[in-house]
Design a protein around this motif. Structure first.
Motif, PDB file in Angstrom:
ATOM      1  N   ASN A 128       0.811  -0.994   0.267  1.00 38.77           N
ATOM      2  CA  ASN A 128       0.081  -0.522  -0.052  1.00 38.77           C
ATOM      3  C   ASN A 128       1.042   1.390  -0.021  1.00 38.77           C
ATOM      4  OD1 ASN A 128      -2.554  -1.728   0.141  1.00 38.77           O
ATOM      5  ND2 ASN A 128      -1.924  -1.504   2.453  1.00 38.77           N
ATOM      6  N   GLY A 129       0.472   2.039  -0.491  1.00 41.69           N
ATOM      7  CA  GLY A 129       1.777   3.444  -1.133  1.00 41.69           C
ATOM      8  C   GLY A 129       2.251   3.096  -2.019  1.00 41.69           C
ATOM      9  N   SER A 169      -2.137   2.977  -7.435  1.00 42.53           N
ATOM     10  CA  SER A 169      -2.797   3.222  -7.515  1.00 42.53           C
ATOM     11  C   SER A 169      -3.071   4.503  -9.027  1.00 42.53           C
ATOM     12  CB  SER A 169      -4.188   3.071  -6.633  1.00 42.53           C
ATOM     13  OG  SER A 169      -4.489   2.637  -6.458  1.00 42.53           O
ATOM     14  N   THR A 170      -1.712   5.733  -8.675  1.00 47.42           N
ATOM     15  CA  THR A 170      -1.575   7.069  -9.054  1.00 47.42           C
ATOM     16  C   THR A 170      -1.593   6.400 -10.755  1.00 47.42           C
ATOM     17  OG1 THR A 170      -0.725   7.732  -6.825  1.00 47.42           O
ATOM     18  CG2 THR A 170       0.039   9.049  -8.465  1.00 47.42           C
ATOM     19  N   LYS A 226      -4.290   5.626 -12.303  1.00 45.49           N
ATOM     20  CA  LYS A 226      -5.007   7.139 -13.047  1.00 45.49           C
ATOM     21  C   LYS A 226      -4.666   7.752 -14.356  1.00 45.49           C
ATOM     22  CE  LYS A 226      -7.852   7.442  -9.069  1.00 45.49           C
ATOM     23  NZ  LYS A 226      -7.340   7.404  -7.540  1.00 45.49           N
ATOM     24  N   GLY A 250     -13.372   2.817   5.178  1.00 47.66           N
ATOM     25  CA  GLY A 250     -13.669   4.459   4.543  1.00 47.66           C
ATOM     26  C   GLY A 250     -15.646   4.278   5.229  1.00 47.66           C
ATOM     27  N   LEU A 286      -4.955  12.020   8.421  1.00 51.70           N
ATOM     28  CA  LEU A 286      -3.943  10.623   8.970  1.00 51.70           C
ATOM     29  C   LEU A 286      -3.684   9.906   7.645  1.00 51.70           C
ATOM     30  CD1 LEU A 286      -5.465  10.195  12.456  1.00 51.70           C
ATOM     31  CD2 LEU A 286      -3.623  11.865  11.912  1.00 51.70           C
ATOM     32  N   SER A 287      -3.148   9.683   7.579  1.00 50.03           N
ATOM     33  CA  SER A 287      -2.455   8.220   7.150  1.00 50.03           C
ATOM     34  C   SER A 287      -3.413   6.983   6.601  1.00 50.03           C
ATOM     35  CB  SER A 287      -0.849   7.776   6.977  1.00 50.03           C
ATOM     36  OG  SER A 287      -0.859   7.273   8.307  1.00 50.03           O
TER      37      SER A 287
END
Lengths: 518, 325
Positions: free
Chosen positions: A60-61, A65-66, A69, A360, A418-419
């Motif tokens: 993750n991170g 996903s970027t 996109k 979320g 927050l992260s």
């Protein structure tokens, strides 16, 4: 975060014989993208080849996903080049990416629930009649044809999308990709919400896409899937590309090393379970449509795993115990006292908390400060006849967030700043602050990186050591086998078997969950 | 988030000060403390109503029936006063609150138990409550000469330099401020507005909370009913016709997000004051009522644009999270 003792360097397999013959369909090179305060991607490259599946791997991170996109025209890179079939190009909009035949199938499929299957497939490029109106008859016929070619003829082209299961929604998304003659198909964790059987169907579909010469990008956290379906891999770490090559030449450990910068053996915490008397007993619990005759016991200090295929009714049972859905029959008793929770508040009051799957949507309340998030289910305790006692609220929030080592500049900070990992700590703090006796965790590590997984597992071990009892709903076999003291397997709304986790093997669980005789 | 809200309210306050400054150049007496007190008093009813509407909007709902409730309750207390002038005013106020509460509870019950969207429920009761006013009054008016002097003068009595009406508004503002920041129900209202799903899991009864906010807006509508009738000294079926839109406009200008969960007592009060100043000042400086409408309309759009920008800024943080995920 994990330490990285080695400087990042790119592992690149030397070119192989025969490989040069296939030109990449899509090449991204030197792509960088920053957001205020965050460098999402730095000088990354990625190539997708026709008829091949490339797995994009990273914690993750890592920036996956970027990149998706950027490839779908939603973000513009700050630097770098994109070329399709050797031609340099740009993707200034989602429409442009669509025009190049790039299509993405997301975790939660982005389709239209209230439109029919055929409409979803042909939205934006529906066949027209002479008068410019939509030619419904041709559209339905074409939709059926596309579905047939994909061996998905069982899907009714006239059905409302919302009546379909997730797996069939994926099929519709792929049918849409086929109908626009997509040449590059991006699958962003398509298996996250699928059952094992559905995953198999998805893999057949990916094989079909390969045979049609599509270039496929497959993003997944699960190594078995990656090795099963992908030909190539590209590994990202902290927004940089750290390795790429052919999967058949690369072992799992090597890829894990690239991902985290060092070897991570995911070892489940060693526990000395001190199992006590039954805390929660459920018997004959039934629901008109979701589950029937559920009975089990949870004992003090125990982790009880709930395994089953997606849709087996595990979450629904837990929601009933947590007072969120009603039951038609059956009893729940806590410490020998029968309870009949009519709302989540009743269950929380009794000492049962349910930590839902979607952090979320169901967990954090973005827009409220941290301390208010933590105290939300405990407001009855931090107030007196409806008037809040802010000092108590703060000290409650402080004590639990400190226990979880939350990193925030102030408890009045919006939880949205927050992260993801820290938001998760807020969610856990919020449930612990209710001082529960039983904590139900629904897919506690779904979609999170290896480092955070270990933290969650360690934390569960700590909870039961303190005398709490935990129910863990999980679809991940290693987690079920690594963490549970006993395992309940559900199938089609009923309990199929309950096992002591001693010498229990994955095959038994899978067979029981799927209803296959040994 | 909180800082940003303050930021937004400060901008609204600055806009109001600027507006007063501009008006003063044409009409020097406008910024006199005495005149500003008058403007505050004139806006009191709108401020009270905007606060009642605010709690509803915060929960992602809307109450279109407030002005009709005001009309009905106003008629009821006016008729009571005409028929029984001996009933003391405080008792009439309590009756107004209870009648309003009943009408609000009907809205809330339909939203909660039958799960009908609030815009539909209150669109229906908007007409029903006004129709009910016709039924109880038989279409007749209650005029000033039918009302007792106490009924008319209660809110005009000066107390420590301010009319009672202004004091009532200040009291309601203080009450709402405390309720929204210091009580369990206030916290629940924000939580269900921001994230209803997570609120359910946290044990907050979303339906019941919505019922309560409609009860609150109903009571406020009832209170405003008495205040309105005794201020304009006429009760008829036409009272406050269409006024629900001014109430919502005050909320929107005050930065209350129609999408729920965002907004504050200060914002709603300032939004109402903004509208109050416009409607008070423009006639005296000879600007036509049509300009008045255009200015109010522009203020609404401007407020929405500014608020949308604010929310987008918040959204970017979420996107950044999604990036990192």
């Amino acid at each position: 975060m994990l330490d990285n003792p080695h400087p990042a360097h790119v592992v690149r397999d030397p070119p192989r014989e025969g490989e040069g013959k296939v030109a990449p369909r899509l090449t991204l090179s030197g792509i960088s993208k920053s957001f205020p305060g965050v460098r999402a991607l730095h000088n990354v490259s990625l190539s997708l080849y026709p008829g091949q599946v490339t797995a994009l791997i990273g914690e993750n991170g890592a920036g996956k996903s970027t990149l998706v996109k950027i490839m779908t025209g939603i973000y513009q890179p700050d630097a770098g080049e994109i070329s399709i079939d050797g031609q340099a190009t740009t993707l200034p909009s989602a429409h442009a990416a669509f025009g190049h035949g790039i299509t993405a199938i997301h975790q939660e499929t982005v389709l239209f629930d209230d439109l029919s299957v055929a409409e979803n497939i042909f939205l934006g490029h529906a066949p027209r009649t002479r008068f410019g109106t939509i030619d419904w008859r041709t559209m339905r016929k074409n939709a059926r044809e596309v579905l047939e070619t994909m061996r998905a003829g069982h899907i009714d082209a006239d059905a409302r999308l919302k009546d379909l299961g997730i797996a069939n929604k994926h099929l519709v998304a792929v049918a849409r990709a086929m109908s626009i003659d997509a040449r590059i198909v991006i699958m962003d964790e398509p298996t996250a919400a699928l059952s094992m059987k559905e995953i198999e169907e998805l893999f057949l579909l990916i094989e079909f896409l390969k045979s049609e010469g599509k270039a496929v990008l497959f993003i997944s956290h699960k190594f078995d899937e990656i090795y099963r379906i992908a030909d190539r891999y590209t590994v990202f770490r902290d927004g940089e590309m750290v390795g790429e090559g052919l999967l058949k030449d690369t072992g799992q450990n090597e890829i894990v090393r690239m991902m985290v910068g060092r070897n991570v053996d995911h070892i489940f915490p060693q526990r000395e379970p001190k199992i006590g008397a039954p805390v929660l007993s459920v018997s004959g619990l039934s629901h008109p449509t979701e589950f029937d005759d559920i009975g089990f016991e949870l004992r003090k200090g125990e982790i009880l795993g709930f395994y089953g295929l997606v849709g087996a009714g595990r979450s629904e049972v837990m929601q009933a115990i947590a007072g969120i859905t009603r039951t038609s029959r059956g009893t729940i008793s806590l410490d020998g006292n029968s309870i009949a929770p009519k709302s989540a508040a009743d269950s929380i009051e009794a000492g049962i908390v349910y930590v839902p799957e979607e952090r979320g949507k169901q967990g954090v309340v973005i827009g409220l400060p941290i301390f208010q998030n933590v105290s939300l289910p405990s407001l009855a305790r931090t107030s007196k006849s409806g008037v809040l006692k802010l000092a108590e609220e703060f000290s409650l929030a402080r004590s639990y967030t400190e226990r979880l080592d939350l990193r925030a500049s102030s408890l009045s900070q919006d939880v949205g700043t927050l992260s993801g990992g820290n938001q998760q700590k807020v969610v856990i703090a919020k449930w612990l602050a209710t001082t529960p006796k039983v904590i139900i965790l629904d897919e506690p590590t779904k979609g999170i990186d290896i480092g955070s997984k270990a933290a969650v597992h360690g934390f569960m071990a700590e909870l039961v050591a303190q005398g709490l009892s935990v129910i863990m709903v999980s679809s991940e076999l290693p987690e079920i086998l690594g963490m549970s003291d006993r395992v309940v397997v559900m199938r089609e709304g009923r309990i199929a078997a309950t096992y002591d986790n001693k010498g229990l093997d994955a095959e038994t669980l899978v067979r029981t969950a799927a209803g296959i005789a040994a | 988030m909180k800082n940003f809200l303050k930021y937004r309210e400060i901008w609204l306050l600055a806009g109001i000060v600027l507006l007063i400054g501009l008006i003063s150049t044409r009409f020097p007496g406008f910024a006199d403390p005495a005149n500003l007190r008058q403007v505050f008093n004139d806006t009191s009813i709108l401020m009270i109503l905007a606060l009642g509407q605010m709690v509803v909007i915060l929960t992602r709902s809307i109450d279109l029936s407030m002005a009709s409730n005001l009309c009905f309750t106003g008629m009821v207390v006016a008729m009571l006063n005409a028929a029984h002038p001996a009933i003391p005013i405080p008792v009439l106020i309590v009756i107004a609150l209870l009648v309003g509460l009943l009408l609000g509870a009907i809205n809330g019950f339909l939203v909660w138990r039958l799960n009908i969207p609030s815009i539909v429920v209150t669109l229906g009761t908007l007409t029903i409550y006004r129709g009910a006013t016709f039924v109880v009054s038989g279409g007749a008016w209650v005029n000033a000469d039918q009302m007792s002097p106490d009924f008319i003068n209660f809110q005009r009595a000066a107390f420590l330099g301010l009319p009672v009406l202004s004091w009532i508004a200040l009291f309601v503002i203080a009450l709402f401020f405390l309720a929204m920041t210091r009580t369990q129900i206030g916290r629940s209202i924000y939580a269900i507005g921001v994230n209803p799903t997570a609120s359910v899991y946290a044990g907050i009864d979303v339906g019941r909370t919505k019922f309560i906010v409609f009860c609150i807006s109903g009571m406020i509508g009832g209170l405003a009913g008495y205040l309105w009738i005794s201020r304009y000294v006429i009760a008829s079926v036409e009272v406050a016709n269409g006024y629900e839109l001014n109430i919502i406009a005050a909320c929107v200008i005050g930065g209350i997000s129609i999408a729920g969960g965002i907004g504050s007592v200060g914002g709603a009060v300032l939004g109402a004051l903004f509208l109050g100043i416009i409607s008070n000042a423009l006639p005296v400086i000879n600007i036509s009522p049509f300009w008045q409408m255009a200015i109010s309309g522009s203020a609404i759009i401007l407020a929405v644009v500014l608020n949308a920008r604010g929310e987008r800024r918040q959204g970017r943080i979420i996107l950044r999270k999604a990036e990192a995920a």
